[in-house]
Design a protein around this motif. Structure first.
Motif, PDB file in Angstrom:
ATOM      1  N   LEU A 216     -11.952-121.413  17.011  1.00 23.65           N
ATOM      2  CA  LEU A 216     -12.769-120.200  16.989  1.00 23.65           C
ATOM      3  C   LEU A 216     -13.193-119.811  18.402  1.00 23.65           C
ATOM      4  CD1 LEU A 216     -14.474-117.992  15.528  1.00 23.65           C
ATOM      5  CD2 LEU A 216     -16.330-119.673  15.491  1.00 23.65           C
ATOM      6  N   PHE A 217     -13.750-120.772  19.151  1.00 24.40           N
ATOM      7  CA  PHE A 217     -14.248-120.468  20.495  1.00 24.40           C
ATOM      8  C   PHE A 217     -13.099-120.172  21.464  1.00 24.40           C
ATOM      9  CE2 PHE A 217     -17.912-123.217  19.036  1.00 24.40           C
ATOM     10  CZ  PHE A 217     -18.679-122.129  18.663  1.00 24.40           C
ATOM     11  N   THR A 218     -11.952-120.797  21.255  1.00 23.88           N
ATOM     12  CA  THR A 218     -10.786-120.506  22.088  1.00 23.88           C
ATOM     13  C   THR A 218     -10.301-119.078  21.831  1.00 23.88           C
ATOM     14  OG1 THR A 218     -10.153-122.833  22.177  1.00 23.88           O
ATOM     15  CG2 THR A 218      -8.420-121.208  22.621  1.00 23.88           C
ATOM     16  N   ALA A 219     -10.175-118.718  20.563  1.00 29.11           N
ATOM     17  CA  ALA A 219      -9.735-117.355  20.217  1.00 29.11           C
ATOM     18  C   ALA A 219     -10.735-116.319  20.716  1.00 29.11           C
ATOM     19  CB  ALA A 219      -9.557-117.231  18.702  1.00 29.11           C
ATOM     20  N   LEU A 220     -12.010-116.598  20.575  1.00 31.39           N
ATOM     21  CA  LEU A 220     -13.049-115.682  21.043  1.00 31.39           C
ATOM     22  C   LEU A 220     -12.975-115.508  22.561  1.00 31.39           C
ATOM     23  CD1 LEU A 220     -15.492-113.968  20.204  1.00 31.39           C
ATOM     24  CD2 LEU A 220     -16.901-116.007  20.503  1.00 31.39           C
ATOM     25  N   ALA A 221     -12.778-116.598  23.282  1.00 27.48           N
ATOM     26  CA  ALA A 221     -12.677-116.516  24.749  1.00 27.48           C
ATOM     27  C   ALA A 221     -11.465-115.687  25.169  1.00 27.48           C
ATOM     28  CB  ALA A 221     -12.594-117.917  25.352  1.00 27.48           C
ATOM     29  N   PHE A 222     -10.333-115.886  24.488  1.00 28.40           N
ATOM     30  CA  PHE A 222      -9.146-115.089  24.812  1.00 28.40           C
ATOM     31  C   PHE A 222      -9.364-113.614  24.483  1.00 28.40           C
ATOM     32  CE2 PHE A 222      -6.377-119.050  24.547  1.00 28.40           C
ATOM     33  CZ  PHE A 222      -6.096-119.057  25.903  1.00 28.40           C
ATOM     34  N   ALA A 223      -9.990-113.336  23.351  1.00 25.78           N
ATOM     35  CA  ALA A 223     -10.227-111.941  22.950  1.00 25.78           C
ATOM     36  C   ALA A 223     -11.152-111.235  23.933  1.00 25.78           C
ATOM     37  CB  ALA A 223     -10.805-111.891  21.540  1.00 25.78           C
ATOM     38  N   VAL A 224     -12.258-111.869  24.279  1.00 19.67           N
ATOM     39  CA  VAL A 224     -13.219-111.264  25.215  1.00 19.67           C
ATOM     40  C   VAL A 224     -12.585-111.110  26.594  1.00 19.67           C
ATOM     41  CG1 VAL A 224     -15.398-111.662  26.443  1.00 19.67           C
ATOM     42  CG2 VAL A 224     -15.279-112.013  23.959  1.00 19.67           C
ATOM     43  N   SER A 225     -11.889-112.140  27.062  1.00 20.31           N
ATOM     44  CA  SER A 225     -11.238-112.068  28.374  1.00 20.31           C
ATOM     45  C   SER A 225     -10.175-110.978  28.400  1.00 20.31           C
ATOM     46  CB  SER A 225     -10.611-113.422  28.727  1.00 20.31           C
ATOM     47  OG  SER A 225     -11.608-114.409  28.857  1.00 20.31           O
ATOM     48  N   GLY A 226      -9.415-110.862  27.333  1.00 21.06           N
ATOM     49  CA  GLY A 226      -8.399-109.806  27.254  1.00 21.06           C
ATOM     50  C   GLY A 226      -9.016-108.421  27.283  1.00 21.06           C
ATOM     51  N   TRP A 227     -10.092-108.243  26.527  1.00 20.39           N
ATOM     52  CA  TRP A 227     -10.763-106.937  26.493  1.00 20.39           C
ATOM     53  C   TRP A 227     -11.351-106.604  27.866  1.00 20.39           C
ATOM     54  CZ3 TRP A 227     -15.814-105.284  27.207  1.00 20.39           C
ATOM     55  CH2 TRP A 227     -16.065-103.954  26.853  1.00 20.39           C
ATOM     56  N   LEU A 228     -12.004-107.569  28.485  1.00 23.45           N
ATOM     57  CA  LEU A 228     -12.573-107.324  29.814  1.00 23.45           C
ATOM     58  C   LEU A 228     -11.471-107.031  30.831  1.00 23.45           C
ATOM     59  CD1 LEU A 228     -15.314-110.102  29.881  1.00 23.45           C
ATOM     60  CD2 LEU A 228     -15.705-107.628  29.750  1.00 23.45           C
ATOM     61  N   GLY A 229     -10.398-107.835  30.801  1.00 26.93           N
ATOM     62  CA  GLY A 229      -9.283-107.626  31.725  1.00 26.93           C
ATOM     63  C   GLY A 229      -8.643-106.264  31.545  1.00 26.93           C
ATOM     64  N   TRP A 230      -8.473-105.841  30.305  1.00 23.51           N
ATOM     65  CA  TRP A 230      -7.891-104.521  30.024  1.00 23.51           C
ATOM     66  C   TRP A 230      -8.764-103.414  30.615  1.00 23.51           C
ATOM     67  CZ3 TRP A 230      -3.471-102.496  28.884  1.00 23.51           C
ATOM     68  CH2 TRP A 230      -3.398-101.199  28.377  1.00 23.51           C
ATOM     69  N   ASN A 231     -10.053-103.545  30.480  1.00 19.74           N
ATOM     70  CA  ASN A 231     -10.967-102.534  31.022  1.00 19.74           C
ATOM     71  C   ASN A 231     -10.986-102.534  32.548  1.00 19.74           C
ATOM     72  OD1 ASN A 231     -12.491-100.944  28.880  1.00 19.74           O
ATOM     73  ND2 ASN A 231     -12.483-103.019  28.062  1.00 19.74           N
ATOM     74  N   ILE A 232     -10.792-103.695  33.163  1.00 21.27           N
ATOM     75  CA  ILE A 232     -10.670-103.744  34.623  1.00 21.27           C
ATOM     76  C   ILE A 232      -9.415-102.980  35.049  1.00 21.27           C
ATOM     77  CG2 ILE A 232     -10.140-105.249  36.589  1.00 21.27           C
ATOM     78  CD1 ILE A 232     -11.939-107.382  35.274  1.00 21.27           C
ATOM     79  N   VAL A 233      -8.300-103.280  34.424  1.00 18.67           N
ATOM     80  CA  VAL A 233      -7.026-102.643  34.777  1.00 18.67           C
ATOM     81  C   VAL A 233      -7.090-101.131  34.568  1.00 18.67           C
ATOM     82  CG1 VAL A 233      -4.580-102.453  34.132  1.00 18.67           C
ATOM     83  CG2 VAL A 233      -5.640-104.707  34.386  1.00 18.67           C
ATOM     84  N   LYS A 234      -7.702-100.694  33.507  1.00 19.67           N
ATOM     85  CA  LYS A 234      -7.796 -99.266  33.198  1.00 19.67           C
ATOM     86  C   LYS A 234      -8.832 -98.542  34.053  1.00 19.67           C
ATOM     87  CE  LYS A 234      -4.695 -98.571  30.146  1.00 19.67           C
ATOM     88  NZ  LYS A 234      -3.591 -97.682  30.479  1.00 19.67           N
ATOM     89  N   GLY A 235      -9.601 -99.276  34.864  1.00 20.19           N
ATOM     90  CA  GLY A 235     -10.581 -98.650  35.740  1.00 20.19           C
ATOM     91  C   GLY A 235     -11.804 -98.114  35.015  1.00 20.19           C
ATOM     92  N   ARG A 236     -12.155 -98.713  33.911  1.00 21.19           N
ATOM     93  CA  ARG A 236     -13.278 -98.230  33.108  1.00 21.19           C
ATOM     94  C   ARG A 236     -14.618 -98.810  33.530  1.00 21.19           C
ATOM     95  NH1 ARG A 236      -9.757 -99.082  27.785  1.00 21.19           N
ATOM     96  NH2 ARG A 236      -8.592 -97.141  27.857  1.00 21.19           N
ATOM     97  N   PHE A 237     -14.598 -99.752  34.448  1.00 18.21           N
ATOM     98  CA  PHE A 237     -15.829-100.440  34.851  1.00 18.21           C
ATOM     99  C   PHE A 237     -16.235-100.034  36.270  1.00 18.21           C
ATOM    100  CE2 PHE A 237     -14.904-104.437  32.080  1.00 18.21           C
ATOM    101  CZ  PHE A 237     -15.463-103.830  30.980  1.00 18.21           C
ATOM    102  N   THR A 238     -17.531-100.158  36.544  1.00 19.92           N
ATOM    103  CA  THR A 238     -18.039-100.010  37.909  1.00 19.92           C
ATOM    104  C   THR A 238     -17.705-101.281  38.678  1.00 19.92           C
ATOM    105  OG1 THR A 238     -20.161-101.036  37.380  1.00 19.92           O
ATOM    106  CG2 THR A 238     -20.001 -98.632  37.064  1.00 19.92           C
ATOM    107  N   GLY A 239     -17.967-101.278  39.963  1.00 18.78           N
ATOM    108  CA  GLY A 239     -17.735-102.475  40.773  1.00 18.78           C
ATOM    109  C   GLY A 239     -18.539-103.663  40.272  1.00 18.78           C
ATOM    110  N   MET A 240     -19.815-103.425  39.948  1.00 23.97           N
ATOM    111  CA  MET A 240     -20.650-104.514  39.459  1.00 23.97           C
ATOM    112  C   MET A 240     -20.136-105.034  38.111  1.00 23.97           C
ATOM    113  SD  MET A 240     -24.740-104.845  38.592  1.00 23.97           S
ATOM    114  CE  MET A 240     -25.273-104.367  40.212  1.00 23.97           C
ATOM    115  N   MET A 241     -19.672-104.127  37.271  1.00 26.06           N
ATOM    116  CA  MET A 241     -19.156-104.535  35.972  1.00 26.06           C
ATOM    117  C   MET A 241     -17.843-105.304  36.138  1.00 26.06           C
ATOM    118  SD  MET A 241     -20.413-104.248  33.016  1.00 26.06           S
ATOM    119  CE  MET A 241     -20.477-103.331  31.512  1.00 26.06           C
ATOM    120  N   ASN A 242     -17.010-104.927  37.097  1.00 24.99           N
ATOM    121  CA  ASN A 242     -15.789-105.682  37.394  1.00 24.99           C
ATOM    122  C   ASN A 242     -16.129-107.104  37.853  1.00 24.99           C
ATOM    123  OD1 ASN A 242     -13.904-103.691  36.752  1.00 24.99           O
ATOM    124  ND2 ASN A 242     -13.923-102.852  38.816  1.00 24.99           N
ATOM    125  N   LEU A 243     -17.133-107.223  38.716  1.00 27.70           N
ATOM    126  CA  LEU A 243     -17.577-108.538  39.178  1.00 27.70           C
ATOM    127  C   LEU A 243     -18.055-109.363  37.986  1.00 27.70           C
ATOM    128  CD1 LEU A 243     -18.260-110.514  41.481  1.00 27.70           C
ATOM    129  CD2 LEU A 243     -20.494-109.356  41.663  1.00 27.70           C
TER     130      LEU A 243
END
Length: 167
Positions: A77-104
């Motif tokens: 459960l925690f492994t799948a959750l970590a991959f899901a959250v990391s994937g979502w955050l990474g996708w938003n970084i790539v798409k430029g949807r975050f501010t600099g602080m949010m990227n950090l």
């Protein structure tokens, strides 16, 4: 020869955040290897008497040992959750949807989450070694650098959301 990631449009804008996440993972894993190799399980060494110690604890659950005695399914459960959250955050970084602080913040969370995933997959538990306490009267649950980066990342996300104008 140019790296293929650098030939992608906008890669320079976001690749540094993934390098930072990778550095968090490396720092986290080296720290865990150090403590796992130099401490006996349960050993406590005081750093600041009555307040801060290093120890070696294994946590099969999540934060604060949540679900530590659930029988093993929680690892997945925690492994799948970590991959899901990391994937979502990474996708938003790539798409430029975050501010600099949010990227950090996202880089810190990705690095911390994946650092703990490595432990779960390699050992079946997370290695914790930092203990904050007040003499023998109060103890904060043991944690590690990955947990610290996740918490700092979450705090940065909250700060970033507070500075945005309301819609």
């Amino acid at each position: 020869m140019m790296d293929s990631a650098m030939t992608m449009p906008g890669a320079r804008r976001w690749s540094k955040w993934f390098v930072l996440a990778a550095l968090v993972i490396v720092l986290d894993q080296f720290s865990k290897l150090y403590f796992n190799g130099r401490f006996q399980y349960g050993e406590v060494r005081s750093v600041v008497e009555g307040f801060f110690s290093f120890t070696l604890i294994y946590n099969p659950g999540a934060a604060f040992s949540f679900l530590h005695d659930a029988g093993g399914w929680q690892k997945y459960l925690f492994t799948a959750l970590a991959f899901a959250v990391s994937g979502w955050l990474g996708w938003n970084i790539v798409k430029g949807r975050f501010t600099g602080m949010m990227n950090l913040a996202a880089a810190f969370i990705i690095g911390g989450a994946l650092g703990n995933v490595i432990d779960r997959l390699a050992y079946g538990h997370v290695i914790d070694f930092i203990m904050v306490h007040y003499y023998n009267q109060w103890y904060y649950p043991a944690f590690n650098l990955a947990d610290s980066f996740i918490c700092v990342g979450a705090a940065l996300m909250v700060l970033d959301s507070l500075k945005k104008p309301s819609r």
